[in-house]
Scaffold this active site. Structure first.
Site, PDB file in Angstrom:
ATOM      1  N   LYS A  17       0.837  -1.211   0.000  1.00 20.86           N
ATOM      2  CA  LYS A  17       0.000   0.000   0.000  1.00 20.86           C
ATOM      3  C   LYS A  17       0.867   1.255   0.000  1.00 20.86           C
ATOM      4  CE  LYS A  17      -2.542   2.612   3.513  1.00 20.86           C
ATOM      5  NZ  LYS A  17      -1.439   3.295   4.195  1.00 20.86           N
ATOM      6  N   CYS A 112      -5.794   8.301   8.161  1.00 21.26           N
ATOM      7  CA  CYS A 112      -6.059   7.783   9.500  1.00 21.26           C
ATOM      8  C   CYS A 112      -5.758   8.839  10.548  1.00 21.26           C
ATOM      9  CB  CYS A 112      -5.205   6.545   9.754  1.00 21.26           C
ATOM     10  SG  CYS A 112      -5.762   5.127   8.820  1.00 21.26           S
ATOM     11  N   ARG A 117      -0.223  14.742  12.698  1.00 23.37           N
ATOM     12  CA  ARG A 117       0.629  14.210  11.626  1.00 23.37           C
ATOM     13  C   ARG A 117       1.169  15.396  10.816  1.00 23.37           C
ATOM     14  NH1 ARG A 117      -2.157   8.957   8.946  1.00 23.37           N
ATOM     15  NH2 ARG A 117      -0.029   8.710   8.190  1.00 23.37           N
ATOM     16  N   ASP A 299       3.525   0.382  12.035  1.00 27.44           N
ATOM     17  CA  ASP A 299       2.288  -0.107  11.419  1.00 27.44           C
ATOM     18  C   ASP A 299       1.966  -1.555  11.805  1.00 27.44           C
ATOM     19  OD1 ASP A 299       1.983   2.373  10.294  1.00 27.44           O
ATOM     20  OD2 ASP A 299       2.811   1.814   8.346  1.00 27.44           O
TER      21      ASP A 299
HETATM   22  N1  EPU Z   1       6.939  14.128  11.065  1.00 27.32           N
HETATM   23  C1  EPU Z   1       7.073  15.461  11.382  1.00 27.32           C
HETATM   24  N2  EPU Z   1       7.077  16.350  10.353  1.00 27.32           N
HETATM   25  C2  EPU Z   1       6.943  15.959   9.057  1.00 27.32           C
HETATM   26  C3  EPU Z   1       6.817  14.609   8.741  1.00 27.32           C
HETATM   27  C4  EPU Z   1       6.805  13.695   9.779  1.00 27.32           C
HETATM   28  O1  EPU Z   1       7.169  15.838  12.538  1.00 27.32           O
HETATM   29  O2  EPU Z   1       6.974  16.830   8.178  1.00 27.32           O
HETATM   30  C5  EPU Z   1       6.961  13.132  12.154  1.00 27.32           C
HETATM   31  C6  EPU Z   1       5.607  12.467  12.345  1.00 27.32           C
HETATM   32  O3  EPU Z   1       4.785  13.196  13.206  1.00 27.32           O
HETATM   33  C7  EPU Z   1       6.011  11.116  12.900  1.00 27.32           C
HETATM   34  C8  EPU Z   1       7.351  10.822  12.216  1.00 27.32           C
HETATM   35  O4  EPU Z   1       7.841  12.084  11.785  1.00 27.32           O
HETATM   36  O5  EPU Z   1       6.234  11.248  14.266  1.00 27.32           O
HETATM   37  C9  EPU Z   1       7.308   9.875  11.041  1.00 27.32           C
HETATM   38  O6  EPU Z   1       6.383  10.312  10.064  1.00 27.32           O
HETATM   39  P1  EPU Z   1       6.494   9.931   8.529  1.00 27.32           P
HETATM   40  O7  EPU Z   1       6.552  11.177   7.749  1.00 27.32           O
HETATM   41  O8  EPU Z   1       7.575   8.899   8.339  1.00 27.32           O
HETATM   42  O9  EPU Z   1       5.087   9.248   8.268  1.00 27.32           O
HETATM   43  P2  EPU Z   1       4.168   9.376   6.986  1.00 27.32           P
HETATM   44  O10 EPU Z   1       5.018   9.447   5.775  1.00 27.32           O
HETATM   45  O11 EPU Z   1       3.124  10.415   7.175  1.00 27.32           O
HETATM   46  C10 EPU Z   1       4.107   6.823   6.482  1.00 27.32           C
HETATM   47  C11 EPU Z   1       3.041   5.805   6.309  1.00 27.32           C
HETATM   48  C12 EPU Z   1       2.425   5.457   7.660  1.00 27.32           C
HETATM   49  C13 EPU Z   1       3.532   4.996   8.611  1.00 27.32           C
HETATM   50  C14 EPU Z   1       4.651   6.022   8.678  1.00 27.32           C
HETATM   51  C15 EPU Z   1       5.843   5.560   9.502  1.00 27.32           C
HETATM   52  C16 EPU Z   1       2.223   6.347   4.115  1.00 27.32           C
HETATM   53  C17 EPU Z   1       1.123   6.882   3.290  1.00 27.32           C
HETATM   54  N3  EPU Z   1       2.020   6.325   5.420  1.00 27.32           N
HETATM   55  O12 EPU Z   1       3.447   7.974   7.012  1.00 27.32           O
HETATM   56  O13 EPU Z   1       1.549   4.398   7.415  1.00 27.32           O
HETATM   57  O14 EPU Z   1       3.000   4.797   9.895  1.00 27.32           O
HETATM   58  O15 EPU Z   1       5.127   6.332   7.349  1.00 27.32           O
HETATM   59  O16 EPU Z   1       6.418   4.419   8.945  1.00 27.32           O
HETATM   60  O17 EPU Z   1       3.245   5.922   3.593  1.00 27.32           O
HETATM   61  C18 EPU Z   1      -0.356   3.049   7.692  1.00 27.32           C
HETATM   62  O18 EPU Z   1      -0.023   2.456   6.654  1.00 27.32           O
HETATM   63  O19 EPU Z   1      -1.259   2.641   8.457  1.00 27.32           O
HETATM   64  C19 EPU Z   1       0.356   4.276   8.055  1.00 27.32           C
HETATM   65  C20 EPU Z   1      -0.110   5.122   8.961  1.00 27.32           C
END
Ligand code: EPU
Length: 412
Positions: A17, A112, A117, A299
């Site tokens: 995904k 979610c 976030r 996850d």
């Molecule tokens: N963060 C910041 N600022 C940012 C970006 C992230 O503070 O600009 C923080 C977040 O708050 C968090 C950490 O950095 O504490 C990691 O966030 P990340 O950006 O890696 O997460 P994401 O890209 O928004 C993806 C997955 C999530 C998964 C996370 C961590 C996608 C669409 N989503 O989210 O997947 O939990 O990486 O591996 O790729 C899921 O599949 O259920 C899901 C939530």
């Protein structure tokens, strides 16, 4: 569903995904025809397909798992379709449209809801490449006269920011370096697709990614990697029911942290070239901390927390990625689990006999954790709001039924 039926057999894992939701918008970076295979047929993918059609892409499912799309017809830099408000990955439209048209206007991401976030690192990256970024009227607006490569240090190894900066930088002038980049398999897979389209990205999968801007990109054929989280979910489902489940069509290397923890918990795990078999005996407790890849994935945290609640002995689960990802614990307690949460730490007192409950999913992984709890529980479980589960798991009830579970989808 009725639980306490041991699951036995093989389950074929779909495409990832979190790779799919990046790779579909990544196609915007090129002008041309692409064919993307091994996509999971899930709600988040269907939302992205609607969003792509809305900005003018000529896009169709060649079959359930294959998309054919021509991005040369994209004319609109505004991705404001309703479907994009529902998902998190809509933020990848910003990087991709900005990279190609130097302008983007995209709905603020939904997805979610398990606490804050932020996307400040994405925005910092775009700005360092030369864009102006504003958040106005529920949209992210970005524009630039030129995008020029530079060195970007991420404050945390964010998956989304790493991918989004790659999307914006592939056609920027000069070289972009992302330091403290995320190393998750879906980051590597997205870089693989971009390179297949003519980008020049090196170092994906390490802490430092180097992107040399290219003048133009072309369409490509690409096959998405298997979903490590779907695979892990079925491995845990096998373990929680005291069964023996083989997940097939996977990359075992991506599963190392879960395999290590399952072995620590007394499960027997056999690894092959593209499969893993998990058989459980008497599960023992373990201490786990979620972290970035190759560490234990956040996850899989909710699913594993349920498994730990039937283990013998106490366990500690520490959530190091998301500050508020234990909200679902209230629902898990309805099964009789004994879990105390303080901030980012959950203390799980094991050896609980779970009993069926009436519960509601609040997000994707929390939702599937309820299914895991229902599989382990004595008696009947009813799960509401399964739309969250459909966002990320293809045909979950059919796959579980084939393994021997007593589960059915009931129209509400
Ligand atoms: N963060 C910041 N600022 C940012 C970006 C992230 O503070 O600009 C923080 C977040 O708050 C968090 C950490 O950095 O504490 C990691 O966030 P990340 O950006 O890696 O997460 P994401 O890209 O928004 C993806 C997955 C999530 C998964 C996370 C961590 C996608 C669409 N989503 O989210 O997947 O939990 O990486 O591996 O790729 C899921 O599949 O259920 C899901 C939530």
């Amino acid at each position: 569903m009725r639980g306490q039926k041991p699951l036995f057999g093989d389950v074929c894992i779909n495409g990832a995904k979190n790779a799919a939701v990046a790779i579909i918008p990544a196609a915007i970076c090129a002008s041309g025809f692409s064919r993307i295979e091994n996509l999971p047929y899930i709600e988040d993918v269907r939302c992205l397909v609607d969003g792509m059609a809305h900005i003018g892409a000529n896009i169709r499912f060649a079959d359930k798992h294959t998309l054919e799309l021509d991005t040369s017809s994209i004319t609109d830099y505004r991705a404001m379709h309703e479907s994009l408000r529902k998902i998190r990955a809509s933020y990848y439209f910003v990087g991709a449209l900005l990279g190609r048209f130097k302008k983007a206007e995209v709905h603020l991401p939904g997805g979610c809801n398990f606490g804050p976030r932020p996307i400040d690192q994405h925005i910092k990256g775009f700005e360092m490449l030369g864009a102006k970024v504003a958040i106005e009227h529920g949209a992210i607006k970005a524009s630039a006269d030129r995008l020029v490569g530079t060195k970007i240090y991420l404050d945390m190894a964010s998956v989304g920011a790493t991918i989004n900066i790659m999307l914006a930088a592939v056609c920027a002038e000069g070289e972009t370096t992302i330091e403290n980049a995320a190393k998750e398999p879906h980051v590597v897979d997205t870089a693989g697709f971009l390179n297949a389209m003519g980008a020049n990205i090196k170092g994906a999968g390490t802490d430092v990614i180097r992107i040399k801007g290219v003048a133009a990109m072309h369409g490509a054929e690409y096959t998405i990697i298997p979903d490590q989280i779907e695979a892990g979910t079925y491995m845990i489902a096998g373990a929680v029911t005291n069964g023996r489940v083989t997940v097939r069509n996977i990359i075992p290397k991506h599963m190392e942290s879960l395999v290590a923890k399952l072995r620590e918990m007394n499960c027997t795990v056999v690894e092959g070239d593209d499969f893993i078999t998990v058989a459980s005996g008497s599960i023992t407790g373990a201490n786990i901390k979620t972290t970035t890849y190759p560490g234990f994935p956040t996850d899989l945290q909710p699913q594993t927390t349920v498994l730990l609640s039937i283990a013998s002995g106490d366990s500690i689960m520490t959530e190091d990625i998301w500050e508020n990802r234990f909200q679902y614990i209230d629902e898990i307690r309805k099964f009789g689990a004994d879990i105390t949460v303080k901030g980012r730490v959950a203390v799980i007192r094991g050896k609980r006999e779970l009993t069926g409950a009436q519960v509601a999913a609040t997000d994707l992984r929390a939702g599937v954790a309820l299914v895991i709890a229902g599989l382990a529980a004595k008696g009947q479980t009813v799960i509401d709001e399964i739309k969250y589960i459909d966002r990320g798991y293809e045909c979950i009830e059919q796959k579980l039924t084939a393994l021997g579970a007593d589960i059915a989808r009931v129209e509400g």
